[in-house]
Scaffold this active site. Structure first.
Site, mmCIF file in Angstrom:
data_model
loop_
_atom_site.group_PDB
_atom_site.id
_atom_site.type_symbol
_atom_site.label_atom_id
_atom_site.label_comp_id
_atom_site.label_asym_id
_atom_site.label_seq_id
_atom_site.Cartn_x
_atom_site.Cartn_y
_atom_site.Cartn_z
ATOM 1 N N HIS A 20 0.823 -1.214 0.000
ATOM 2 C CA HIS A 20 0.000 0.000 0.000
ATOM 3 C C HIS A 20 0.857 1.264 0.000
ATOM 4 O O HIS A 20 0.360 2.343 -0.279
ATOM 5 C CB HIS A 20 -0.913 0.016 1.231
ATOM 6 N N ASP A 42 3.718 9.292 -0.634
ATOM 7 C CA ASP A 42 2.523 8.563 -0.227
ATOM 8 C C ASP A 42 2.260 7.472 -1.258
ATOM 9 O O ASP A 42 2.400 7.726 -2.456
ATOM 10 C CB ASP A 42 1.314 9.522 -0.187
HETATM 11 P P1 ADQ Z 1 -2.905 6.023 4.982
HETATM 12 O O1 ADQ Z 1 -1.490 6.431 5.175
HETATM 13 O O2 ADQ Z 1 -3.697 5.800 6.204
HETATM 14 O O3 ADQ Z 1 -3.046 4.735 4.053
HETATM 15 P P2 ADQ Z 1 -4.760 7.530 3.121
HETATM 16 O O4 ADQ Z 1 -4.668 6.879 1.810
HETATM 17 O O5 ADQ Z 1 -4.890 9.003 3.020
HETATM 18 O O6 ADQ Z 1 -3.531 7.262 4.100
HETATM 19 O O7 ADQ Z 1 -6.035 6.946 3.839
HETATM 20 C C1 ADQ Z 1 -6.468 7.412 5.067
HETATM 21 C C2 ADQ Z 1 -7.938 7.066 5.294
HETATM 22 O O8 ADQ Z 1 -8.239 7.428 6.645
HETATM 23 C C3 ADQ Z 1 -8.870 7.883 4.394
HETATM 24 O O9 ADQ Z 1 -9.961 7.087 4.023
HETATM 25 C C4 ADQ Z 1 -9.297 9.055 5.280
HETATM 26 O O10 ADQ Z 1 -10.604 9.535 5.049
HETATM 27 C C5 ADQ Z 1 -9.213 8.444 6.670
HETATM 28 N N1 ADQ Z 1 -8.822 9.532 7.595
HETATM 29 C C6 ADQ Z 1 -7.735 10.308 7.530
HETATM 30 N N2 ADQ Z 1 -7.766 11.241 8.510
HETATM 31 C C7 ADQ Z 1 -8.888 11.036 9.194
HETATM 32 C C8 ADQ Z 1 -9.519 11.679 10.293
HETATM 33 N N3 ADQ Z 1 -9.014 12.762 10.859
HETATM 34 N N4 ADQ Z 1 -10.670 11.169 10.751
HETATM 35 C C9 ADQ Z 1 -11.219 10.100 10.161
HETATM 36 N N5 ADQ Z 1 -10.699 9.469 9.098
HETATM 37 C C10 ADQ Z 1 -9.560 9.931 8.615
HETATM 38 C C11 ADQ Z 1 -2.134 3.802 3.424
HETATM 39 C C12 ADQ Z 1 -1.084 4.432 2.511
HETATM 40 C C13 ADQ Z 1 -1.758 5.293 1.460
HETATM 41 C C14 ADQ Z 1 -2.782 4.461 0.687
HETATM 42 C C15 ADQ Z 1 -3.710 3.703 1.627
HETATM 43 C C16 ADQ Z 1 -4.615 2.709 0.897
HETATM 44 O O11 ADQ Z 1 -0.148 5.214 3.263
HETATM 45 O O12 ADQ Z 1 -0.820 5.852 0.573
HETATM 46 O O13 ADQ Z 1 -3.566 5.319 -0.133
HETATM 47 O O14 ADQ Z 1 -2.967 2.977 2.592
HETATM 48 O O15 ADQ Z 1 -3.881 1.835 0.096
#
Ligand code: ADQ
Length: 476
Positions: free
Chosen positions: A153, A360
């Site tokens: 991921h 990311d």
């Molecule tokens: P993450 O590093 O967790 O994921 P991201 O892809 O942005 O990063 O996903 C975060 C998820 O958590 C999103 O659905 C978002 O809405 C939710 N989230 C973030 N902040 C929040 C908050 N304050 N309250 C509630 N929910 C919140 C890892 C990798 C990424 C990759 C994903 C999926 O680091 O690059 O996109 O996995 O493969």
């Protein structure tokens, strides 16, 4: 029917209230479409770890506790202090210790033992993320010849970075024990192929077929997405909710939003600096913009995280101290998680989203922001060129270099001033990109490629031979 085993560090047990983050969201369709067994860590530590099994509908959940030592060495240690920074290109933050590596390998062996107890020969295994890189090797050593796939991921950096990790040769080549290794972007896949070419002498072309003895490991790109129409519906409803209306009403002028876990990969400190420069250069916007940064804390027990937390707090305080007046606070910095519904409404209410990770894998926040917009009056996405999502969003987002606060400040200024016609045409392009990559098909695409079915047969790839196995990771 073959069962699908999903293995990941954390498991979202039904009714537990645990949100396993992006992972849970992206696996939802797979759990719905196939009988699945989801295995991983329970999230608890005990001197005598227990293994618990729960059945719900056609799915089964198996979770195992870890010992305190396992937790320290595998999770806090090797996964979060070595692999996370290095795979995010941050060699400067990696703290390698041999003890942590052996704890990491030990926990992978433990999951392989638990899997070996329940796997049937035609079950398919799908392993997720950097916590479990050597799991296929451990399964092969137990003589299990099932189809086993892996999806990373987070980013895969170039070999020049990976090879700086002590003992990389014990770990990275073990990915060759999978039948299919999936990445978020072509760039990640190419980096891995180049590592194999440099280190093991296997072909570097990414025609996705790399021989490892008589087993064939293939590389593929499977960018994660979201369900754009479902998220848009959620946002349309949520923007009318009491919480979202209250927030929007309390904000003078235009809302700009940032939503991230508090992690150094997300570039929050530099982003705040960019906002500070924007405010310094654009007094006309004072009193007319509010930046809401929603950032739940994560991994606070790790030193680099608590240091970064301090730096971000200090910058947020300095911005408000320098620019606030009695009727306006330029930024709100919130350290708690919000529900998906509340987030979707806040995204919709925001004219600009700042998504500026230093690195990311994908970044789902960028995708959610786009899906949540009102197509008749959409907001503008400012996106780091170093997020995986940039590969799909080149056309519609304002792509920025997150290391250059002046450039990000200039992008904020142009997003704030962007005329409706340009916002609409950019949003059109972004939404079309979202539709091309709807997450409801993601799991099936990966699994079909893993099983070598016709539809997803990679152009030059014959189905993997499953007879003999040669251990290439011990060659070096
Ligand atoms: P993450 O590093 O967790 O994921 P991201 O892809 O942005 O990063 O996903 C975060 C998820 O958590 C999103 O659905 C978002 O809405 C939710 N989230 C973030 N902040 C929040 C908050 N304050 N309250 C509630 N929910 C919140 C890892 C990798 C990424 C990759 C994903 C999926 O680091 O690059 O996109 O996995 O493969």
């Amino acid at each position: 029917m073959a069962r699908v085993f999903i293995i990941s560090n954390r498991v979202a047990m039904p009714d537990s209230g645990l949100h396993a983050g992006g992972l849970e969201v992206v696996l939802k369709a797979t759990l719905k479409n196939h009988p699945c067994v989801w295995m991983g860590w329970s999230g608890e530590t005990r001197p005598q770890p227990r293994v618990r099994t729960l059945h719900k509908g056609s799915n089964t959940y198996i979770v195992s506790d870890l010992t305190e030592e396992d937790f320290d060495e595998y999770y806090n240690g090797f996964a979060n202090r070595v692999l996370w920074p290095i795979l995010h290109y941050r060699l400067d933050l990696a703290e390698f210790s041999r003890r942590d590596l052996s704890g990491y390998l030990r926990v992978n062996e433990h999951f392989a033992d638990e899997l070996a107890k329940v796997l049937k020969p035609d079950d398919v295994v799908w392993v997720h993320d950097y916590h479990l890189i050597p799991l296929a090797k451990a399964l092969r050593e137990r003589n299990l010849q099932n189809r086993v796939g892996f999806f990373l991921h987070i980013p895969m950096p170039p070999p020049e970075i990976i090879t700086a990790m002590p003992n990389h040769e014990r770990l990275i080549p073990s990915l060759c024990h999978y039948d299919l290794v999936g990445f978020q972007t072509d760039n990640d896949a190419a980096n891995f192929a180049r590592y194999l070419a440099n280190e093991l002498g296997t072909p570097a072309h990414i025609s996705r077929r790399l021989g490892t003895g008589e087993r064939v490991m293939r590389i593929g790109t499977f960018p994660v997405g979201i369900e754009p129409r479902g998220f848009a519906r959620l946002a349309r409803r949520a923007v009318k909710s009491e919480l979202v209306r209250k927030v929007i009403k309390s904000i003078p002028g235009t809302l700009m939003i940032g939503v991230d876990r508090l992690d150094y990969s997300k570039g929050i400190a530099l982003r705040l600096e960019a906002y500070e420069r924007f405010l310094a250069a654009n007094p006309a916007w004072h009193g007319k913009i509010t930046y809401l940064q929603i950032t739940p804390k994560s991994r606070s027990q790790i030193k680099e995280y608590s240091e970064m937390e301090g730096a971000v707090n200090a910058t947020a305080g300095r911005i408000n101290g320098t620019f606030s007046d009695a009727s306006w606070t330029p930024m709100r910095y919130v350290n708690r998680p919000y529900s998906r519904t509340a987030l979707s409404g806040l995204y919709r209410g925001a004219r600009v989203a700042l998504v500026t990770p230093l690195r990311d894998g994908m970044n789902l926040v960028a995708k959610e922001y786009v899906a949540a917009q009102d197509a008749a009056d959409p907001g503008v996405l400012i996106l780091s060129r170093f997020a995986g999502a940039a590969a799909e969003f080149r056309e519609g987002a304002l792509l920025v270099n997150p290391y250059d606060p002046d450039a990000v400040a200039a992008a904020i200024a142009s997003a704030m001033a962007m005329p409706l016609a340009e916002r609409k045409s950019r949003h059109n392009a972004l939404f079309a990109a979202l539709l091309r990559n709807d997450i409801s098909k993601w799991g099936d695409k990966f699994l079909s490629a893993l099983m070598g079915t016709k539809e997803f047969q990679l152009k030059d790839g014959a189905p993997a031979s499953r007879t003999k196995f040669q251990d290439i990771s011990t060659r070096h």
